[in-house]
Design a protein around this motif. Structure first.
Motif, PDB file in Angstrom:
ATOM      1  N   ILE A   9      -5.736  -5.412   7.119  1.00 45.34           N
ATOM      2  CA  ILE A   9      -4.916  -6.200   8.037  1.00 45.34           C
ATOM      3  C   ILE A   9      -4.943  -7.666   7.633  1.00 45.34           C
ATOM      4  N   SER A  10      -4.008  -8.428   8.218  1.00 44.63           N
ATOM      5  CA  SER A  10      -4.006  -9.878   8.032  1.00 44.63           C
ATOM      6  C   SER A  10      -3.748 -10.628   9.330  1.00 44.63           C
ATOM      7  N   GLY A  11      -3.590  -9.900  10.436  1.00 46.04           N
ATOM      8  CA  GLY A  11      -3.196 -10.596  11.658  1.00 46.04           C
ATOM      9  C   GLY A  11      -3.605  -9.870  12.918  1.00 46.04           C
ATOM     10  N   GLY A  12      -2.643  -9.739  13.855  1.00 46.08           N
ATOM     11  CA  GLY A  12      -2.926  -9.254  15.196  1.00 46.08           C
ATOM     12  C   GLY A  12      -3.363  -7.813  15.290  1.00 46.08           C
ATOM     13  N   ILE A  32     -11.561   5.910  11.182  1.00 39.80           N
ATOM     14  CA  ILE A  32     -11.413   4.602  10.551  1.00 39.80           C
ATOM     15  C   ILE A  32     -12.806   4.130  10.147  1.00 39.80           C
ATOM     16  N   GLN A  33     -13.075   4.173   8.848  1.00 40.60           N
ATOM     17  CA  GLN A  33     -14.396   3.829   8.334  1.00 40.60           C
ATOM     18  C   GLN A  33     -14.633   2.322   8.316  1.00 40.60           C
ATOM     19  N   THR A  34     -13.567   1.580   8.085  1.00 43.81           N
ATOM     20  CA  THR A  34     -13.670   0.130   8.052  1.00 43.81           C
ATOM     21  C   THR A  34     -12.303  -0.490   8.265  1.00 43.81           C
ATOM     22  N   VAL A  35     -12.297  -1.656   8.880  1.00 42.99           N
ATOM     23  CA  VAL A  35     -11.117  -2.511   8.963  1.00 42.99           C
ATOM     24  C   VAL A  35     -11.445  -3.771   8.175  1.00 42.99           C
ATOM     25  N   ILE A  36     -10.571  -4.119   7.242  1.00 44.11           N
ATOM     26  CA  ILE A  36     -10.792  -5.285   6.389  1.00 44.11           C
ATOM     27  C   ILE A  36      -9.634  -6.260   6.563  1.00 44.11           C
ATOM     28  N   SER A  37      -9.970  -7.515   6.852  1.00 44.64           N
ATOM     29  CA  SER A  37      -8.969  -8.573   6.924  1.00 44.64           C
ATOM     30  C   SER A  37      -9.203  -9.567   5.798  1.00 44.64           C
ATOM     31  N   ASN A  38      -8.117 -10.041   5.229  1.00 38.92           N
ATOM     32  CA  ASN A  38      -8.244 -11.107   4.229  1.00 38.92           C
ATOM     33  C   ASN A  38      -8.248 -12.489   4.878  1.00 38.92           C
ATOM     34  N   ALA A  88      -1.841  -2.134   7.345  1.00 38.00           N
ATOM     35  CA  ALA A  88      -1.273  -2.331   8.677  1.00 38.00           C
ATOM     36  C   ALA A  88      -1.044  -3.818   8.899  1.00 38.00           C
ATOM     37  N   GLY A  89       0.002  -4.349   8.274  1.00 39.97           N
ATOM     38  CA  GLY A  89       0.245  -5.778   8.354  1.00 39.97           C
ATOM     39  C   GLY A  89      -0.632  -6.561   7.404  1.00 39.97           C
ATOM     40  N   PHE A  90      -0.897  -6.001   6.241  1.00 41.97           N
ATOM     41  CA  PHE A  90      -1.708  -6.668   5.222  1.00 41.97           C
ATOM     42  C   PHE A  90      -0.778  -7.485   4.343  1.00 41.97           C
ATOM     43  N   MET A  91      -0.910  -8.810   4.383  1.00 42.33           N
ATOM     44  CA  MET A  91       0.056  -9.691   3.745  1.00 42.33           C
ATOM     45  C   MET A  91      -0.378 -10.075   2.330  1.00 42.33           C
ATOM     46  N   ASN A 108       1.897   2.067   3.557  1.00 44.71           N
ATOM     47  CA  ASN A 108       2.260   0.757   4.108  1.00 44.71           C
ATOM     48  C   ASN A 108       3.363   0.929   5.145  1.00 44.71           C
ATOM     49  N   ILE A 109       3.362   0.032   6.142  1.00 45.42           N
ATOM     50  CA  ILE A 109       4.443  -0.043   7.121  1.00 45.42           C
ATOM     51  C   ILE A 109       5.200  -1.345   6.880  1.00 45.42           C
ATOM     52  N   HIS A 110       6.542  -1.252   6.831  1.00 50.28           N
ATOM     53  CA  HIS A 110       7.370  -2.436   6.578  1.00 50.28           C
ATOM     54  C   HIS A 110       8.467  -2.509   7.634  1.00 50.28           C
ATOM     55  N   PRO A 111       8.707  -3.693   8.235  1.00 53.25           N
ATOM     56  CA  PRO A 111       9.656  -3.810   9.343  1.00 53.25           C
ATOM     57  C   PRO A 111      11.110  -3.973   8.905  1.00 53.25           C
ATOM     58  N   ALA A 112      11.564  -3.076   8.058  1.00 53.58           N
ATOM     59  CA  ALA A 112      12.966  -3.057   7.634  1.00 53.58           C
ATOM     60  C   ALA A 112      13.281  -1.674   7.101  1.00 53.58           C
TER      61      ALA A 112
END
Length: 226
Positions: A9-12, A32-38, A88-91, A108-112
């Motif tokens: 992830i990168s956000g909310g 879910i073994q881990t959630v990683i944010s940059n 999941a919203g990883f930018m 990946n999920i993309h909003p288009a």
């Protein structure tokens, strides 16, 4: 059997929350073994902590280049026991090293509605272009931006005079439904990639009967629980 996954992830983290909700409801066969944010301090990390999910911040700014950051991600994902990766919203773009570590198991999920409007600010692109239909896409990740084989798409009307924010909110409602569904198909081993086509093999779960979505088109159709 459940599929151990890592979520980037990168956000909310609203799509992360959608996965957690289906997982805790017993309809999504993953752990879910881990959630990683940059990015440090984002809300998605709080969401993981609230549900007792191991989370960590791995800043790309601590690495000299994309390749070294990919190696850091791969090591963290493997250490956590993940066997698939969900963006999941990883930018950030992921490169060949991460893709090779989890072949055919990075979503990946993309909003288009790909292949239209890849990259950043897809809702703005769609609104400014004056499209009549907008939506979201779940796809396998490859080495190009928002390019891999498409698993599921959902479309809604783009209303005249509607800005990017309102359009994006309506698309987000669909993201929260189609993303867990695609992850479930992956967990069940029902996705066959044939060139650019993704075939969803038949399963035992009946099609969804709930009718709480606004006017939209989703294909392949959602199954019960999603």
């Amino acid at each position: 059997m459940t599929l151990p996954i890592g979520v980037l992830i990168s956000g909310g983290g609203s799509n992360l929350q959608a996965l957690i909700d289906r997982m805790e409801a017993g309809v999504l066969d993953v752990t879910i073994q881990t959630v990683i944010s940059n990015i440090p301090g984002v809300k998605g990390l709080d969401r993981a902590a609230k549900h007792g999910i191991f989370s960590q911040t791995l800043s790309h700014r601590d690495c000299p280049d994309r390749e070294s950051y990919d190696r850091v991600l791969v090591r963290a994902l493997r250490d956590a026991g993940a066997q698939a990766v969900v963006l999941a919203g990883f930018m950030r773009l992921v490169g060949p090293e991460l893709l090779a570590a989890f072949p055919g198991r990075v979503l990946n999920i993309h909003p288009a509605l790909l292949p239209s409007f890849p990259g950043l600010h897809a809702q703005n692109q769609a609104a400014e272009h004056g499209v009549r239909l907008a939506g979201c896409t779940v796809h396998f990740v490859d080495e190009e931006v928002d390019h891999g084989p498409i698993i599921i798409q959902a479309a809604v009307p783009a209303l005249p005079g509607e800005g990017a924010e309102m359009l994006g909110n309506r698309i987000l409602t669909l993201e929260h439904r189609v993303f867990p569904q695609a992850v479930q198909w992956l967990a069940e081993g029902r996705l066959d990639v044939q060139g650019r086509q993704v075939v969803v093999r038949p399963g035992e779960r009946p099609l969804a009967t709930r009718n709480d979505l606004p006017p939209c088109l989703i294909f392949p159709p959602l199954e019960d629980g999603f």
